[in-house]
Design a protein around this motif. Structure first.
Motif, PDB file in Angstrom:
ATOM      1  N   GLY A  98       0.782  -1.233   0.000  1.00 11.81           N
ATOM      2  CA  GLY A  98       0.000   0.000   0.000  1.00 11.81           C
ATOM      3  C   GLY A  98       0.810   1.278   0.000  1.00 11.81           C
ATOM      4  O   GLY A  98       0.235   2.362  -0.058  1.00 11.81           O
ATOM      5  N   CYS A  99       2.120   1.190   0.060  1.00 13.08           N
ATOM      6  CA  CYS A  99       2.919   2.427   0.110  1.00 13.08           C
ATOM      7  C   CYS A  99       2.952   3.101  -1.261  1.00 13.08           C
ATOM      8  O   CYS A  99       3.284   2.478  -2.260  1.00 13.08           O
ATOM      9  CB  CYS A  99       4.335   2.139   0.582  1.00 13.08           C
ATOM     10  SG  CYS A  99       5.367   3.622   0.520  1.00 13.08           S
ATOM     11  N   GLU A 100       2.622   4.391  -1.282  1.00 11.94           N
ATOM     12  CA  GLU A 100       2.566   5.115  -2.558  1.00 11.94           C
ATOM     13  C   GLU A 100       3.942   5.299  -3.183  1.00 11.94           C
ATOM     14  O   GLU A 100       4.050   5.534  -4.382  1.00 11.94           O
ATOM     15  CB  GLU A 100       1.926   6.488  -2.337  1.00 11.94           C
ATOM     16  CG  GLU A 100       0.439   6.404  -2.018  1.00 11.94           C
ATOM     17  CD  GLU A 100      -0.159   7.772  -1.712  1.00 11.94           C
ATOM     18  OE1 GLU A 100       0.538   8.605  -1.113  1.00 11.94           O
ATOM     19  OE2 GLU A 100      -1.326   7.979  -2.082  1.00 11.94           O
ATOM     20  N   ILE A 101       4.979   5.242  -2.368  1.00  8.71           N
ATOM     21  CA  ILE A 101       6.322   5.433  -2.933  1.00  8.71           C
ATOM     22  C   ILE A 101       7.128   4.125  -2.924  1.00  8.71           C
ATOM     23  O   ILE A 101       8.354   4.144  -3.016  1.00  8.71           O
ATOM     24  CB  ILE A 101       7.088   6.592  -2.242  1.00  8.71           C
ATOM     25  CG1 ILE A 101       7.294   6.313  -0.753  1.00  8.71           C
ATOM     26  CG2 ILE A 101       6.355   7.911  -2.432  1.00  8.71           C
ATOM     27  CD1 ILE A 101       8.239   7.323  -0.089  1.00  8.71           C
ATOM     28  N   HIS A 102       6.403   3.006  -2.852  1.00 12.16           N
ATOM     29  CA  HIS A 102       7.021   1.680  -2.973  1.00 12.16           C
ATOM     30  C   HIS A 102       8.198   1.499  -2.022  1.00 12.16           C
ATOM     31  O   HIS A 102       9.290   1.103  -2.434  1.00 12.16           O
ATOM     32  CB  HIS A 102       7.483   1.430  -4.417  1.00 12.16           C
ATOM     33  CG  HIS A 102       6.385   1.593  -5.415  1.00 12.16           C
ATOM     34  ND1 HIS A 102       6.574   2.177  -6.633  1.00 12.16           N
ATOM     35  CD2 HIS A 102       5.074   1.258  -5.357  1.00 12.16           C
ATOM     36  CE1 HIS A 102       5.421   2.198  -7.293  1.00 12.16           C
ATOM     37  NE2 HIS A 102       4.502   1.642  -6.537  1.00 12.16           N
ATOM     38  N   ASP A 103       7.972   1.796  -0.768  1.00 15.54           N
ATOM     39  CA  ASP A 103       9.059   1.720   0.208  1.00 15.54           C
ATOM     40  C   ASP A 103       9.648   0.327   0.322  1.00 15.54           C
ATOM     41  O   ASP A 103       8.939  -0.682   0.232  1.00 15.54           O
ATOM     42  CB  ASP A 103       8.544   2.170   1.582  1.00 15.54           C
ATOM     43  CG  ASP A 103       8.919   3.610   1.875  1.00 15.54           C
ATOM     44  OD1 ASP A 103      10.020   4.008   1.461  1.00 15.54           O
ATOM     45  OD2 ASP A 103       8.101   4.313   2.505  1.00 15.54           O
ATOM     46  N   ASP A 104      10.953   0.321   0.538  1.00 15.90           N
ATOM     47  CA  ASP A 104      11.684  -0.909   0.840  1.00 15.90           C
ATOM     48  C   ASP A 104      11.335  -1.302   2.276  1.00 15.90           C
ATOM     49  O   ASP A 104      11.560  -0.515   3.198  1.00 15.90           O
ATOM     50  CB  ASP A 104      13.182  -0.626   0.686  1.00 15.90           C
ATOM     51  CG  ASP A 104      14.043  -1.832   1.051  1.00 15.90           C
ATOM     52  OD1 ASP A 104      13.486  -2.869   1.465  1.00 15.90           O
ATOM     53  OD2 ASP A 104      15.278  -1.712   0.915  1.00 15.90           O
ATOM     54  N   LEU A 109      10.979   4.947   3.835  1.00 18.65           N
ATOM     55  CA  LEU A 109      11.202   6.388   3.895  1.00 18.65           C
ATOM     56  C   LEU A 109      10.021   7.113   4.519  1.00 18.65           C
ATOM     57  O   LEU A 109      10.189   8.079   5.243  1.00 18.65           O
ATOM     58  CB  LEU A 109      11.395   6.952   2.478  1.00 18.65           C
ATOM     59  CG  LEU A 109      12.559   6.446   1.633  1.00 18.65           C
ATOM     60  CD1 LEU A 109      12.514   7.106   0.266  1.00 18.65           C
ATOM     61  CD2 LEU A 109      13.875   6.748   2.337  1.00 18.65           C
ATOM     62  N   CYS A 110       8.816   6.669   4.183  1.00 19.66           N
ATOM     63  CA  CYS A 110       7.668   7.489   4.542  1.00 19.66           C
ATOM     64  C   CYS A 110       7.205   7.201   5.974  1.00 19.66           C
ATOM     65  O   CYS A 110       7.446   6.125   6.520  1.00 19.66           O
ATOM     66  CB  CYS A 110       6.535   7.321   3.535  1.00 19.66           C
ATOM     67  SG  CYS A 110       5.524   5.867   3.769  1.00 19.66           S
ATOM     68  N   ALA A 111       6.564   8.197   6.529  1.00 22.30           N
ATOM     69  CA  ALA A 111       6.141   8.120   7.931  1.00 22.30           C
ATOM     70  C   ALA A 111       5.161   6.969   8.126  1.00 22.30           C
ATOM     71  O   ALA A 111       5.238   6.247   9.132  1.00 22.30           O
ATOM     72  CB  ALA A 111       5.497   9.436   8.344  1.00 22.30           C
ATOM     73  N   GLY A 112       4.285   6.779   7.143  1.00 25.48           N
ATOM     74  CA  GLY A 112       3.274   5.726   7.253  1.00 25.48           C
ATOM     75  C   GLY A 112       3.918   4.355   7.384  1.00 25.48           C
ATOM     76  O   GLY A 112       3.524   3.541   8.230  1.00 25.48           O
ATOM     77  N   CYS A 113       4.909   4.099   6.545  1.00 27.13           N
ATOM     78  CA  CYS A 113       5.569   2.790   6.574  1.00 27.13           C
ATOM     79  C   CYS A 113       6.380   2.598   7.848  1.00 27.13           C
ATOM     80  O   CYS A 113       6.415   1.498   8.406  1.00 27.13           O
ATOM     81  CB  CYS A 113       6.468   2.614   5.349  1.00 27.13           C
ATOM     82  SG  CYS A 113       5.520   2.376   3.843  1.00 27.13           S
ATOM     83  N   ARG A 114       7.023   3.651   8.267  1.00 29.38           N
ATOM     84  CA  ARG A 114       7.815   3.524   9.504  1.00 29.38           C
ATOM     85  C   ARG A 114       6.900   3.176  10.667  1.00 29.38           C
ATOM     86  O   ARG A 114       7.228   2.347  11.517  1.00 29.38           O
ATOM     87  CB  ARG A 114       8.591   4.819   9.763  1.00 29.38           C
ATOM     88  CG  ARG A 114       9.758   5.021   8.772  1.00 29.38           C
ATOM     89  CD  ARG A 114      10.796   5.998   9.294  1.00 29.38           C
ATOM     90  NE  ARG A 114      10.198   7.249   9.735  1.00 29.38           N
ATOM     91  CZ  ARG A 114      10.013   8.310   8.945  1.00 29.38           C
ATOM     92  NH1 ARG A 114      10.401   8.259   7.685  1.00 29.38           N
ATOM     93  NH2 ARG A 114       9.462   9.402   9.416  1.00 29.38           N
TER      94      ARG A 114
END
Ligand SMILES: [Zn+2]
Length: 495
Positions: A98-104, A109-114
């Motif tokens: 679901g990450c819009e910036i395709h986080d590893d 990188l993004c706050a949501g994924c962290r």
């Protein structure tokens, strides 16, 4: 590699065991390119005529881990090459779902994924992203904004989640962040407003983006590629110098260097194998050659894309198909006359200079075809003695031939012209040619003689003896066949 890991823990094990590679996009593309080069694979299937020019330069740019730009005129397969870069990506990469910036998942990188990683820990589910979804392309237009490309804050997102506007969760990502861990392509770069180009320059320079209003910087991982048409540089815009300076390689594309390459491209792209069922379409080589030659002739006036011969051949085949449907013939063999009938596929695909505007697009197109026929005819009949045929016209013979004539009718109308059928037979592929094949070859001979000005023809297809010059031009022998048709009827003979 088929993706296996389903959780962060499994992924970590796979990465540590070397089963899943973790590297920058540029390194990934480079590694996969090296593998293909070692295996001697075709790098860009379907890209014809660039093996010794453009392809080696693209390879060098990738080996150098450069962002690069393809410079070239319309229809030189620039976009196709850029799209083909996805074949150099790993087939699958792991991402946070679901990450819009395709986080590893291993370093989001993004706050949501962290936040997700903090909550789920090693049990965080992993998703796999296919390489086809890692290519983002944008056609530059003057109205593209920083918000489109980089991003801005999304007040609606903020209101829904009742967050502070400066909270990272209210960010709306533009195309560049969304292309994170992939390839970002901008076509027609000079059309992009100067300040957007400055924004891109910053990304290339700093290696990260900052969305206006937020304190965070996103260190994105991207391969950036561009295309531009040098004809548009002065007309519409330019590439700002600092950005140019940051683009590692500038690679020039070109039109097919030979008629053979051009014919191969057209053969690959044009829809000539029809599904009309009962009608068998057979396109003679000389028709393909003339179609290509029309584009070569047109390019002496302006940039003309390979789409011209492609559309032209399609329309030529359609005209032959239409004739076969009307006459009830089961084989359709396109004729030179069908190329004249396909002028709508030519006009509009080249720019008319002042002189051309005066003549009108249709007349310019007719001249291009005639010039193309003259060149191709010369190649097929270099030393042929067609005097018998021209004499028949000189003695007062006339013929009415147009693109609607059935093959038997064309054969019977031309039967009395001494030497014509015999001249046409050798250029048919079969020893005993079918009626449609022979009719097409006869049409080629007549059109060739007309293109060489040995006989004349009206637009309606009325053939008769060549016009006798009022007074013989003194040094007509110095004019090459190539000059004659190109300049049209109004050519002045200068001493
Ligand atoms: Zn994320």
């Amino acid at each position: 590699m088929t993706p296996r890991a389903k959780t962060l823990a499994e992924l970590r094990t796979d990465v540590e065991a070397g089963r899943v590679a973790r590297r920058s996009v540029k390194s990934e593309v480079r590694d996969n390119l090296i593998t293909k080069l070692r295996a001697g694979e075709t790098l860009f299937p379907g890209i014809i005529g660039y093996d010794d020019s453009v392809v080696p330069q693209v390879v060098n740019a990738i080996l150098s881990r450069h962002n690069f730009i393809l410079l070239g005129l319309r229809g030189q397969a620039k976009t196709r090459i850029l799209r083909a870069l996805t074949t150099l990506l790993d087939e699958w990469i792991p991402v946070v779902p679901g990450c819009e910036i395709h986080d590893d998942p291993l370093s989001p990188l993004c706050a949501g994924c962290r936040k997700l990683v903090r909550a789920d820990g090693e049990g965080l589910p992993i998703e796999w992203l296919h390489r086809d979804q890692r290519y983002v392309e944008k056609l530059a237009t003057p109205d593209v904004t920083i918000a489109d490309i980089i991003g801005d804050l999304d007040p609606i997102k903020a209101a829904r989640a009742s967050l502070e506007l400066s909270d990272e969760m209210t960010m709306h990502y533009g195309l560049v962040p969304r292309a994170n861990r992939g390839i970002f392509a901008i076509n027609e770069l000079p059309d992009l407003a100067g300040k957007i180009q400055v924004g891109l320059f910053n990304i290339l320079q700093e290696g990260d983006v900052q969305i206006k209003g937020y304190p965070v910087r996103l260190p994105l991982d991207l391969l950036m590629v561009f295309s531009a048409n040098p004809e548009d540089y002065t007309a519409r815009g330019k590439i700002i110098t600092p950005l140019k300076d940051r683009i590692g390689s500038e690679i020039r594309t070109h039109y097919p260097a030979s008629r053979q390459h051009a014919m191969q491209i057209t053969r690959q792209e044009a829809w000539a194998q029809r599904d009309s069922g009962k009608i068998d379409v057979q396109v003679p080589e000389y028709v393909r050659e003339v179609v290509e030659e029309v584009a070569f002739q047109a390019r002496q006036r302006s940039g003309v894309s390979q789409r011209l011969p492609i559309s032209l051949l399609e329309n030529v085949v359609s005209n032959a198909e239409r004739r076969a449907l009307a006459t009830g013939e089961s084989t359709a063999v396109p004729r030179i006359t069908d190329i004249y009938a396909a002028i709508p596929a030519i006009t509009g695909k080249f720019e008319l200079e002042y002189e051309g505007e005066l003549k009108g697009a249709d007349n310019v197109a007719r001249e291009l075809i005639r010039a193309g026929v003259a060149n191709v005819f010369e190649g097929h009949f270099p030393n042929a003695d067609l005097r018998q045929v021209t004499e028949w016209f000189d003695l007062g013979g006339t013929l009415q031939i147009d693109d609607t004539l059935s093959s038997p009718e064309l054969l019977s109308r031309t039967d009395g012209v001494q030497g014509l059928h015999d001249a046409a037979r050798p250029i048919c592929p079969a020893k005993r040619p079918s009626d449609p094949a022979l009719a097409s070859a006869i049409d080629f001979v007549l059109e060739g003689l007309y293109a060489q000005r040995k006989i004349s023809r009206s637009v309606e297809g009325h053939f008769q003896a060549g016009e006798q010059p009022k007074r013989a031009p003194r040094n007509v022998d110095q004019l090459t066949e190539r000059d004659l048709p190109l300049r049209g009827d109004k050519k002045k003979y200068y001493n």
